[in-house]
Design a protein around this motif. Structure first.
Motif, PDB file in Angstrom:
ATOM      1  N   HIS A 266       0.812  -1.212   0.000  1.00  0.00           N
ATOM      2  CA  HIS A 266       0.000   0.000   0.000  1.00  0.00           C
ATOM      3  C   HIS A 266       0.849   1.266   0.000  1.00  0.00           C
ATOM      4  O   HIS A 266       0.562   2.222  -0.733  1.00  0.00           O
ATOM      5  N   THR A 267       1.903   1.280   0.810  1.00  0.00           N
ATOM      6  CA  THR A 267       2.702   2.497   0.982  1.00  0.00           C
ATOM      7  C   THR A 267       3.907   2.572   0.064  1.00  0.00           C
ATOM      8  O   THR A 267       4.436   3.665  -0.169  1.00  0.00           O
ATOM      9  N   GLY A 268       4.355   1.425  -0.444  1.00  0.00           N
ATOM     10  CA  GLY A 268       5.592   1.417  -1.228  1.00  0.00           C
ATOM     11  C   GLY A 268       6.825   1.593  -0.370  1.00  0.00           C
ATOM     12  O   GLY A 268       7.915   1.904  -0.880  1.00  0.00           O
ATOM     13  N   VAL A 269       6.685   1.397   0.940  1.00  0.00           N
ATOM     14  CA  VAL A 269       7.789   1.557   1.879  1.00  0.00           C
ATOM     15  C   VAL A 269       7.926   0.283   2.710  1.00  0.00           C
ATOM     16  O   VAL A 269       6.933  -0.212   3.258  1.00  0.00           O
ATOM     17  N   ARG A 307      12.036   1.856   7.300  1.00  0.00           N
ATOM     18  CA  ARG A 307      11.607   2.578   8.494  1.00  0.00           C
ATOM     19  C   ARG A 307      11.064   1.612   9.543  1.00  0.00           C
ATOM     20  O   ARG A 307      10.796   0.438   9.271  1.00  0.00           O
ATOM     21  N   PHE A 308      10.901   2.155  10.730  1.00  0.00           N
ATOM     22  CA  PHE A 308      10.396   1.399  11.878  1.00  0.00           C
ATOM     23  C   PHE A 308       9.136   2.115  12.368  1.00  0.00           C
ATOM     24  O   PHE A 308       9.140   3.345  12.524  1.00  0.00           O
ATOM     25  N   GLY A 309       8.061   1.374  12.567  1.00  0.00           N
ATOM     26  CA  GLY A 309       6.804   1.985  12.968  1.00  0.00           C
ATOM     27  C   GLY A 309       6.248   1.401  14.256  1.00  0.00           C
ATOM     28  O   GLY A 309       6.612   0.284  14.664  1.00  0.00           O
ATOM     29  N   LEU A 310       5.373   2.150  14.881  1.00  0.00           N
ATOM     30  CA  LEU A 310       4.677   1.696  16.084  1.00  0.00           C
ATOM     31  C   LEU A 310       3.492   2.625  16.326  1.00  0.00           C
ATOM     32  O   LEU A 310       3.359   3.658  15.679  1.00  0.00           O
ATOM     33  N   ASP A 311       2.625   2.249  17.250  1.00  0.00           N
ATOM     34  CA  ASP A 311       1.549   3.146  17.660  1.00  0.00           C
ATOM     35  C   ASP A 311       1.530   3.228  19.176  1.00  0.00           C
ATOM     36  O   ASP A 311       1.926   2.298  19.873  1.00  0.00           O
ATOM     37  N   VAL A 312       1.073   4.359  19.680  1.00  0.00           N
ATOM     38  CA  VAL A 312       1.095   4.599  21.112  1.00  0.00           C
ATOM     39  C   VAL A 312      -0.188   5.299  21.544  1.00  0.00           C
ATOM     40  O   VAL A 312      -0.687   6.188  20.844  1.00  0.00           O
TER      41      VAL A 312
END
Length: 342
Positions: A266-269, A307-312
């Protein structure tokens, strides 16, 4: 005296699908619809610049009408050319002894929006949820009842729809990213004799128990914590996930990092995503969270992930957002948990 669930919800004996006058006819989802609803979901995610993407496993769950003991109803809206233009479902969560909850969601083809389909679908979802909750939890249950959904904050039409139907925002979760284009992430070691080691599958049960303890003071029910673990564990990448061990050898913390192919497409990343990070309450103060996440970031970086992702949780009681900002994470969007108490 608290009234029974059946008395409070008063489910109808028969539920009417959304009206045909909106341009669509409705029927139950079929297994043969899998490819078409996948294309619809992806088109909607692209149009809405969605912050999360349905996985193939989640789509398979829809075709199974619930999984892991849940019960669900899934319908599709068909246009005059026999193409699926809308998808909607309601799913009753497993009993947890705290709340009788049903999750609702819908996807409407961008070209078919603005016709009242969303309102009609939500009306069907609420009526069907009342039936499913009584079926799942029992007529005499005393549990509070709730409808819920997680909505990207920038999708204003969906938010207005829920607010008009009486839903209220209960919690906001911020998506954060750390890009790896500029610098290699440093690894920070914990203090007090604690060590960070690669994920040890043999310790899964011990890590799971720690997860429940670590999230006991976070928002959500115990069943929510268990669901987060159940949903994340199958997608875990062991090469990016780590465990913190105390000097005694006991599990003191963990970070569970996943790869979500649907998001990459979806993001291309390319992205490593930390779904869960927990530290034993008695082991806090030794830098375990920082050590775990920097170790995971470095492992993802060496895998050439971008990249590295997370949610908080924005109301996290431990100042998590400030902690992640200091580690180089930047906000990338928000998701709002909406609920309607029935």
């Amino acid at each position: 005296m608290t009234r029974s669930l059946s008395e409070r919800l008063a489910p109808s004996s028969s539920i009417v699908y959304p009206s045909d006058h909106l341009g669509l006819t409705w029927r139950t989802l079929r297994a043969s619809d899998g490819a078409e609803i996948t294309a619809l979901i992806r088109a909607c995610e692209h149009a809405d610049n969605a912050l999360s993407s349905c996985s193939e496993g989640q789509i398979a769950d829809l075709l199974e009408f619930g999984a892991d003991g849940r019960i669900a109803d899934v319908i599709v809206g068909i246009d005059g050319a026999h193409s699926i233009r809308a998808l909607a479902w309601v799913e009753a969560s497993n009993p947890d002894g705290e709340v009788a909850r049903a999750d609702v969601n819908a996807f409407v083809d961008p070209a078919w929006r603005g016709r009242g389909i969303g309102r009609a679908v939500l009306k069907w979802q609420e009526a069907r949820a009342r039936q499913l909750l009584v079926e799942m939890f029992g007529e005499e249950s005393q549990l509070p009842a709730r409808l819920a959904n997680l909505v990207d904050s920038h999708v204003s039409d969906r938010r207005r729809l829920y607010m008009a139907a009486g839903f209220a925002p209960h919690r906001t979760f911020q998506i954060m990213h750390r890009d790896f284009q500029s610098a290699e992430p440093d690894v920070v070691e914990p203090s007090g004799g604690f060590t960070i080691v690669p994920w040890i599958p043999e310790l899964d049960n011990e890590i799971r128990s720690l997860h429940i303890r670590a999230f006991s003071d976070h928002w959500g029910t115990c069943a929510d914590s268990l669901e987060w673990w159940t949903n994340a564990r199958p997608h875990m990448q062991k090469r990016w996930s780590f465990v913190a061990l105390a000097p005694s050898g006991a599990v003191a913390g963990y970070i569970l990092v996943c790869r979500h192919p649907a998001r990459w497409i979806h993001t291309g990343v390319s992205e490593a995503y930390a779904e869960l990070l927990g530290v034993e309450p008695s082991a806090r103060g030794h830098g375990l969270a920082r050590a775990l996440i920097t170790k995971a970031m470095h492992a993802a970086y060496t895998s050439k992930v971008e990249r590295f992702g997370l949610d908080v949780d924005k109301d996290n009681p431990h100042g998590a957002r400030s902690f992640y900002r200091r580690l180089g994470f930047a906000p990338a969007g928000e998701q709002v948990f909406y609920a309607l108490d029935l």
